[in-house]
Design a protein around this motif. Structure first.
Motif, PDB file in Angstrom:
ATOM      1  N   ARG A  57       4.820   8.297  -3.956  1.00 35.20           N
ATOM      2  CA  ARG A  57       4.708   7.500  -2.972  1.00 35.20           C
ATOM      3  C   ARG A  57       6.187   7.271  -2.195  1.00 35.20           C
ATOM      4  O   ARG A  57       6.893   7.117  -2.816  1.00 35.20           O
ATOM      5  CB  ARG A  57       4.811   6.577  -4.014  1.00 35.20           C
ATOM      6  CG  ARG A  57       2.870   6.713  -5.489  1.00 35.20           C
ATOM      7  CD  ARG A  57       2.258   5.206  -5.940  1.00 35.20           C
ATOM      8  NE  ARG A  57       3.175   5.092  -6.826  1.00 35.20           N
ATOM      9  CZ  ARG A  57       3.034   3.757  -7.575  1.00 35.20           C
ATOM     10  NH1 ARG A  57       2.258   2.942  -7.019  1.00 35.20           N
ATOM     11  NH2 ARG A  57       4.137   2.880  -7.777  1.00 35.20           N
ATOM     12  N   TYR A  58       4.954   6.731  -1.517  1.00 28.64           N
ATOM     13  CA  TYR A  58       6.445   5.850  -0.281  1.00 28.64           C
ATOM     14  C   TYR A  58       5.385   4.450   0.260  1.00 28.64           C
ATOM     15  O   TYR A  58       4.242   5.255   1.122  1.00 28.64           O
ATOM     16  CB  TYR A  58       6.697   7.154   1.067  1.00 28.64           C
ATOM     17  CG  TYR A  58       5.571   7.924   1.799  1.00 28.64           C
ATOM     18  CD1 TYR A  58       4.942   7.088   2.864  1.00 28.64           C
ATOM     19  CD2 TYR A  58       4.412   8.147   1.848  1.00 28.64           C
ATOM     20  CE1 TYR A  58       4.060   7.337   3.813  1.00 28.64           C
ATOM     21  CE2 TYR A  58       3.515   8.890   2.002  1.00 28.64           C
ATOM     22  CZ  TYR A  58       3.495   8.195   3.534  1.00 28.64           C
ATOM     23  OH  TYR A  58       2.363   8.844   4.068  1.00 28.64           O
TER      24      TYR A  58
ATOM     25  N   SER B 124       4.347  15.342  -5.731  1.00 25.34           N
ATOM     26  CA  SER B 124       3.824  14.171  -5.303  1.00 25.34           C
ATOM     27  C   SER B 124       5.152  13.267  -5.409  1.00 25.34           C
ATOM     28  O   SER B 124       5.072  12.655  -6.080  1.00 25.34           O
ATOM     29  CB  SER B 124       2.771  13.824  -5.803  1.00 25.34           C
ATOM     30  OG  SER B 124       1.412  12.974  -4.760  1.00 25.34           O
TER      31      SER B 124
ATOM     32  N   SER C 254       0.345  -1.175  -0.044  1.00 24.87           N
ATOM     33  CA  SER C 254      -0.295  -0.124   0.730  1.00 24.87           C
ATOM     34  C   SER C 254       1.085   1.597  -0.087  1.00 24.87           C
ATOM     35  O   SER C 254       1.262   1.524   1.035  1.00 24.87           O
ATOM     36  CB  SER C 254      -1.031  -0.156   1.558  1.00 24.87           C
ATOM     37  OG  SER C 254      -1.640  -1.557   1.176  1.00 24.87           O
ATOM     38  N   PHE C 255       0.955   1.623  -1.176  1.00 21.56           N
ATOM     39  CA  PHE C 255       1.799   2.916  -1.367  1.00 21.56           C
ATOM     40  C   PHE C 255       0.883   4.641  -0.747  1.00 21.56           C
ATOM     41  O   PHE C 255      -0.209   4.283  -1.272  1.00 21.56           O
ATOM     42  CB  PHE C 255       2.378   3.501  -2.535  1.00 21.56           C
ATOM     43  CG  PHE C 255       3.566   2.674  -2.967  1.00 21.56           C
ATOM     44  CD1 PHE C 255       4.085   3.266  -2.394  1.00 21.56           C
ATOM     45  CD2 PHE C 255       3.171   0.953  -3.282  1.00 21.56           C
ATOM     46  CE1 PHE C 255       5.849   1.083  -2.815  1.00 21.56           C
ATOM     47  CE2 PHE C 255       4.470   0.552  -4.509  1.00 21.56           C
ATOM     48  CZ  PHE C 255       5.463   0.426  -3.499  1.00 21.56           C
ATOM     49  N   ARG C 256       1.477   5.401  -0.483  1.00 21.52           N
ATOM     50  CA  ARG C 256       0.390   6.564  -0.117  1.00 21.52           C
ATOM     51  C   ARG C 256       0.843   7.509  -0.777  1.00 21.52           C
ATOM     52  O   ARG C 256       2.299   6.966  -1.073  1.00 21.52           O
ATOM     53  CB  ARG C 256       0.605   7.334   1.395  1.00 21.52           C
ATOM     54  CG  ARG C 256       0.160   5.498   2.783  1.00 21.52           C
ATOM     55  CD  ARG C 256       0.798   5.666   4.135  1.00 21.52           C
ATOM     56  NE  ARG C 256      -0.023   4.971   4.718  1.00 21.52           N
ATOM     57  CZ  ARG C 256       0.071   5.225   5.883  1.00 21.52           C
ATOM     58  NH1 ARG C 256       0.147   6.415   6.676  1.00 21.52           N
ATOM     59  NH2 ARG C 256      -0.217   3.461   6.744  1.00 21.52           N
ATOM     60  N   GLN C 257       0.758   8.114  -0.846  1.00 20.17           N
ATOM     61  CA  GLN C 257       1.491  10.211  -1.163  1.00 20.17           C
ATOM     62  C   GLN C 257       1.463  11.148  -0.457  1.00 20.17           C
ATOM     63  O   GLN C 257       1.321  11.054  -0.169  1.00 20.17           O
ATOM     64  CB  GLN C 257      -0.181  10.076  -2.249  1.00 20.17           C
ATOM     65  CG  GLN C 257      -0.919   9.162  -3.336  1.00 20.17           C
ATOM     66  CD  GLN C 257       0.098   9.707  -4.732  1.00 20.17           C
ATOM     67  OE1 GLN C 257       1.303  10.664  -4.710  1.00 20.17           O
ATOM     68  NE2 GLN C 257       0.460   8.351  -5.508  1.00 20.17           N
TER      69      GLN C 257
ATOM     70  N   GLU D  24      10.005   5.618  -9.599  1.00 15.51           N
ATOM     71  CA  GLU D  24       9.893   4.280 -10.726  1.00 15.51           C
ATOM     72  C   GLU D  24      11.078   3.949 -11.875  1.00 15.51           C
ATOM     73  O   GLU D  24      11.986   5.145 -11.787  1.00 15.51           O
ATOM     74  CB  GLU D  24       8.235   4.309 -11.265  1.00 15.51           C
ATOM     75  CG  GLU D  24       7.125   4.425 -10.293  1.00 15.51           C
ATOM     76  CD  GLU D  24       6.004   4.312 -10.612  1.00 15.51           C
ATOM     77  OE1 GLU D  24       5.871   3.465 -12.323  1.00 15.51           O
ATOM     78  OE2 GLU D  24       4.992   4.318 -10.773  1.00 15.51           O
TER      79      GLU D  24
ATOM     80  N   TYR E 157       9.083   5.260  -3.085  1.00 12.33           N
ATOM     81  CA  TYR E 157       9.334   4.713  -4.432  1.00 12.33           C
ATOM     82  C   TYR E 157       9.389   5.857  -5.247  1.00 12.33           C
ATOM     83  O   TYR E 157       8.670   6.158  -5.583  1.00 12.33           O
ATOM     84  CB  TYR E 157       8.443   3.525  -4.297  1.00 12.33           C
ATOM     85  CG  TYR E 157       8.382   2.649  -5.443  1.00 12.33           C
ATOM     86  CD1 TYR E 157       9.609   2.385  -6.012  1.00 12.33           C
ATOM     87  CD2 TYR E 157       7.091   2.621  -5.993  1.00 12.33           C
ATOM     88  CE1 TYR E 157       9.309   1.143  -7.160  1.00 12.33           C
ATOM     89  CE2 TYR E 157       6.771   1.899  -7.377  1.00 12.33           C
ATOM     90  CZ  TYR E 157       7.748   0.929  -7.779  1.00 12.33           C
ATOM     91  OH  TYR E 157       8.187   0.124  -8.925  1.00 12.33           O
TER      92      TYR E 157
END
Length: 392
Positions: A387-388, A385, A320-323, A374, A372
């Motif tokens: 993702r983490y 923004s 589950s990545f968050r922003q 890409e 993260y």
């Protein structure tokens, strides 16, 4: 070599939930996965319950009431009130059957047994009805639910004392590297202290995988194979630390092949943690992790923990990545995806930390997130923004 997404997809497709169950007391069930749905044996609450400290009323047209008693939490008292009568009542106490409203104590004036309301009461106010939260026979928690402190409190609240859960696997950690010495021993030139065994053991126990043990293996094919064989005999999951790269003394891949392990992927297009192997041996699974500490821990959080949750039958098992927005410019070099040690800040921000080398644990020691990046990302400007993955 596979991408991060491909590696995660392979793990999700290959790892099947175990069906081995045990009946677990609630006090030991934290972070376990329910093997069967739990149905409520009672209504919750089981009686009309006061939501406030105040007065339970039998309503009439006047604002004046006469106090005729008291009902405390835990009391079995059920006074019969006539219209215009009230009882002092406290949060959680059973509401008399004859009462139809509760007024909070801040909205009344009381002198002796005479009660004067500030405003006209509302029927049903501050009364929790029978079964407001759960009715008898309702599903309390569904099979596949991971048990949290709140869910254990809910189960205890309906009178459940033990639940069927999937048994957590026993995990063996095999540490390779002739250069490694135990803490407290004197180091010779070229030697370093071994930390991955402890680090991975603690990471597992932090996730409630407490049945773990560590084995040390020499950098020789025959002795490494025997050590791995011993690990497979005693555990359902094997984590290997080091020896999975392409050096002259890296024998893990060959040893696993000798033991009949089927490799599902070897090497991930990522940084840190490129030399990562995932395989299975009948009903067992193995991850061969890089020897560099930050790489090994990164792979644990991203891949190993996911596989363990899938094996347990966790219905919500996924990455589950968050922003959040990054606090400074970052220039990602190369074409590999990157997991960057980071610190979550105020106002939904995240700071990428210094010291991102795969051998460095110092930044990992204060990190609470992995940002993260890409493969196709390059320069990322401040306030963008990203993702983490939260790690805790």
């Amino acid at each position: 070599m596979v991408t991060v997404t491909e590696a995660l997809d392979i793990i999700s497709a290959v790892v099947k939930a175990t069906r081995e169950q045990r009946n677990c007391p609630l006090e030991q069930a934290l972070d376990h996965v329910l093997a069967e749905s739990i149905y409520s044996p009672i209504n919750m609450p089981p009686f009309q319950q006061s939501a406030m400290d105040g007065y339970a009323l039998s309503m009439h047209e006047s604002l004046n009431y006469r106090v005729v008693g008291e009902v405390a939490a835990g009391s079995s008292n059920n006074p019969s009130l006539k219209p215009g009568e009230a009882v002092r009542i406290f949060t959680g106490a059973p509401v008399p059957d004859s009462a139809n409203s509760i007024v909070i104590q801040e909205k009344v004036t009381r002198k002796d047994e005479v009660l004067v309301l500030d405003d006209a009461p509302q029927e049903g106010a501050n009364i929790r009805p029978v079964g407001e939260q759960l009715s008898k026979g309702d599903v309390v928690l569904a099979a596949g639910t991971r048990l949290s402190p709140a869910s254990l409190g809910l189960l205890a609240g309906v009178g459940v004392s033990a639940v069927p859960v999937y048994k957590k696997p026993r995990v063996a950690i095999v540490v390779t590297g002739d250069e490694l010495k135990a803490a407290g021993e004197e180091l010779s030139r070229g030697q370093i202290y071994e930390s991955n065994g402890l680090m991975l053991s603690v990471a597992l126990k932090d996730k409630a995988y407490v049945d773990t043990f560590v084995l040390k293996a020499e950098d020789k094919l025959d002795t490494l194979t025997k050590t791995l064989e011993k690990a497979f005999e005693a555990a359902e999951v094997v984590l290997v630390s080091g020896g999975i790269s392409v050096g002259d003394y890296d024998f893990v891949n060959e040893a696993l092949s000798h033991l009949g392990v089927k490799t599902h992927f070897y090497k991930v297009k990522q940084k840190p943690g490129k030399p990562l192997l995932f395989g299975t041996n009948d009903q067992q699974m193995v991850f061969a992790l890089p020897g560099n500490p930050a790489s090994a821990l990164n792979c644990f959080y991203v891949y190993v923990h996911l596989a363990l949750k899938l094996r347990e039958g966790d219905a919500e098992a996924r990455i589950s990545f968050r922003q959040a927005t990054i606090t400074a410019d970052f220039n990602k070099k190369g074409d590999r995806a990157q997991f960057l040690k980071a610190k979550i800040g105020a106002n939904n921000t995240v700071e990428i930390l210094n010291g991102q080398a795969s051998s460095m644990l110092q930044s990992f020691a204060v990190a609470d997130a992995l940002v993260y990046m890409e493969e196709d990302m390059g320069f990322v400007a401040k306030n963008t923004s990203v993702r983490y993955l939260k790690i805790d």
